[in-house]
Design a protein around this motif. Structure first.
Motif, PDB file in Angstrom:
ATOM      1  N   THR A 160       0.826  -1.209   0.000  1.00  0.00           N
ATOM      2  CA  THR A 160       0.000   0.000   0.000  1.00  0.00           C
ATOM      3  C   THR A 160       0.858   1.256   0.000  1.00  0.00           C
ATOM      4  N   TYR A 203      -6.252   5.232  -0.036  1.00  0.00           N
ATOM      5  CA  TYR A 203      -4.832   5.491  -0.238  1.00  0.00           C
ATOM      6  C   TYR A 203      -4.597   6.227  -1.554  1.00  0.00           C
ATOM      7  N   GLU A 219      -3.222  -1.855   8.278  1.00  0.00           N
ATOM      8  CA  GLU A 219      -2.389  -2.261   7.155  1.00  0.00           C
ATOM      9  C   GLU A 219      -1.268  -3.191   7.611  1.00  0.00           C
ATOM     10  N   ARG A 242      -8.523   0.283  -1.372  1.00  0.00           N
ATOM     11  CA  ARG A 242      -7.423   1.051  -1.946  1.00  0.00           C
ATOM     12  C   ARG A 242      -7.806   2.492  -2.203  1.00  0.00           C
ATOM     13  N   ASP A 274       0.454   1.771  -3.972  1.00  0.00           N
ATOM     14  CA  ASP A 274      -0.786   2.541  -4.041  1.00  0.00           C
ATOM     15  C   ASP A 274      -0.551   4.017  -3.739  1.00  0.00           C
TER      16      ASP A 274
END
Length: 520
Positions: free
Chosen positions: A110, A252, A232, A249, A114
């Motif tokens: 992430t 983010y 996370e 997602r 992301d």
């Protein structure tokens, strides 16, 4: 029918999770005999996760374990294996001397993809060790070497003068002398944030306190830090949860888009200023990297976002700790003020050129960084291949944590380590004046607050200059007094936060002499 299907899915998911947990348990059990000793409090499957629930900062927990089982040990958090280093010797042996093996990263997808958009972005601080990291690191280093910081000095002079102006105004308010005192955290935060933004983009970033645009930058920094949230991390500890617990997602990507909007707007304005008359644009980081023509706009934006987020937060926390320790130790303040008065005088503020003449001021900054490293366990490293250290195997892709706080608590290096004693660094400061080359290893400073080895903080010279400019001005201009009892420096603002900051406190600031406003 729907309820039955739902129940069946839940049973299947639970079975998969249990099977995975048992697998990881037996895998860890097989490997443990060759790894460094296991930390106390281990439980099957979950490892040391429950230990993280204890109401103490993680760096203190890791330090306590090192006193019990030694300076290097293994922790387990679900499927993740961490090797924790708690001594200067283990950090030297692995992070510095074997930097080719211990300088990689293994961070949440992430954060890397992301949010920072992987290789396309400029988030080199989170990259694995390799060609892409070396290229971006070289560019960043070129814009932040000591000679470049010297060129940025007028910007820091201006930012410090603005901070002094705000403090002078505040010192006149009657509330300052009341029983409540005043909090300076907002002004300190303003100084650090605007200093780094101005270093990045030049004088177009002269935001005033309360400016909505600056507030947005504050909020972005906080939201970016939240990409390392416990939710996370839990997914990283138990990879099966990536299937059972899909990541949203969108939140983010929204942070990423907001960063692009804010810093992209500043970059567009900067390009317009350069197109109009580049000679009128002062030297700054973005101007420097644009000359190279090696970075995309996305990479430039992410470079600056990292610098602002990491640099402002850590420098801000250090200055807040410094003020707290000064208020608790008026004798240290008085000694520093006498040094400044004798070496510089009261007709001007100390400048960067005066730093060699103010060794005790340097000692104060070093002692604050030793006692309260802003990121006490740094950003975790990872091994890029298997390695054998002493009798232990440290496998590839193992997360390696540097407990900087523990290295600063070594009683042999720092007698009475919990005491605030700036003079303990005087010999180092005086001897370092003879050196002209710093290799950024463990011998360069009596602390590791900027990390060490190949991943040492790329903005180290800017951070040190920013700290000196603020600390020397504060000590030359004001006396800081507690409101009632001493400030409790043992209780952090948030024991789970990545950055170590003090709890909120108030104090009184009293001008040292009548000529302070003339320095503006």
């Amino acid at each position: 029918m729907a309820r039955s299907s739902s129940s069946s899915s839940a049973i299947t998911a639970g079975t998969i999770f249990l099977a995975s947990a048992i697998y990881f348990y037996y895998q860890n059990k097989k490997k443990q005999s060759s790894l460094p000793p296991r930390a106390p409090g281990y439980l099957p499957v979950i490892g040391h996760l429950l230990q993280l629930m204890k109401p103490i900062p993680i760096q203190q927990l890791f330090y306590n374990w090192s006193l019990e089982i030694g300076p290097i040990y293994t922790c387990y958090f679900g499927s993740q294996r961490w090797i924790v280093l708690n001594s200067i010797e283990t950090i030297r042996d692995l992070i510095v001397d074997r930097g080719g093996v211990y300088s990689s990263r293994k961070l949440p997808d992430t954060l890397v993809h992301d949010f920072m958009q992987g290789d396309q972005g400029g988030g080199f601080a989170f990259f694995p060790y390799g060609a892409s990291w070396r290229r971006l690191r070289r560019i960043a280093h070129g814009g932040l070497i000591k000679s470049k910081v010297d060129e940025y000095q007028p910007i820091l002079d201006d930012r410090r003068t603005v901070l002094l102006s705000h403090l002078c105004h505040l010192s006149k308010e009657k509330a300052n002398y009341s029983a409540q005192g005043v909090q300076l955290s907002n002004l300190v935060e303003h100084y650090t944030m605007t200093s780094i933004l101005a270093i990045a983009f030049g004088d177009m970033c002269n935001f005033q306190p309360g400016d909505p645009a600056l507030h947005k930058a504050f909020a972005l920094t906080e939201r970016a830090a939240n990409t390392m949230s416990p939710d996370e991390q839990m997914r990283e500890f138990f990879p099966i949860l990536k299937t059972l617990w899909p990541l949203k997602r969108a939140k983010y990507i929204q942070v990423r888009n907001d960063v692009a909007e804010f810093y992209g707007g500043l970059l567009d304005q900067f390009r317009a200023n350069m197109a109009e008359n580049s000679d009128n644009v002062p030297d700054c980081f973005v101007k420097e990297v644009m000359k190279l023509n090696e970075l995309t706009d996305l990479q430039i934006m992410n470079f600056v976002a990292i610098f602002v987020g990491a640099g402002s937060d850590t420098t801000n926390s250090t200055l807040e700790w410094l003020l707290a320790y000064l208020a608790n130790h008026p004798e240290v303040q008085d000694k520093a003020f006498e040094e400044i008065k004798d070496a510089v005088g009261l007709g001007r503020l100390p400048g960067s050129q005066d730093e060699p003449m103010l060794p005790y001021v340097q000692c104060i900054i070093l002692e604050v960084l030793r006692l309260r490293p802003p990121a006490p366990i740094a950003i975790p490293h990872a091994t890029s291949k298997d390695d054998v250290y002493k009798q232990w195997l440290i496998p590839k892709d193992t997360i390696v944590v540097l407990n900087l706080f523990a290295t600063h608590q070594n009683a042999e290096r720092f007698p009475n380590p919990n005491a605030f004693q700036p003079e303990r660094h005087m010999e180092f400061v005086l001897s370092s004046q003879e050196r002209t080359v710093f290799k950024q290893t463990i011998e360069d400073r009596p602390h590791l607050s900027f990390s060490t080895g190949r991943r040492v903080c790329v903005g180290i010279h800017l951070a040190e200059r920013t700290l000196f400019m603020a600390a020397s001005m504060l000590l030359a201009s004001f006396k800081f007094e507690n409101v009632g009892s001493p400030i409790n420096v043992d209780i952090p603002r948030d024991i789970r936060a990545t950055t170590w900051s003090p709890s909120a406190y108030s104090l009184r600031l009293i001008p040292r002499h009548e000529n302070i406003e003339s320095l503006l």
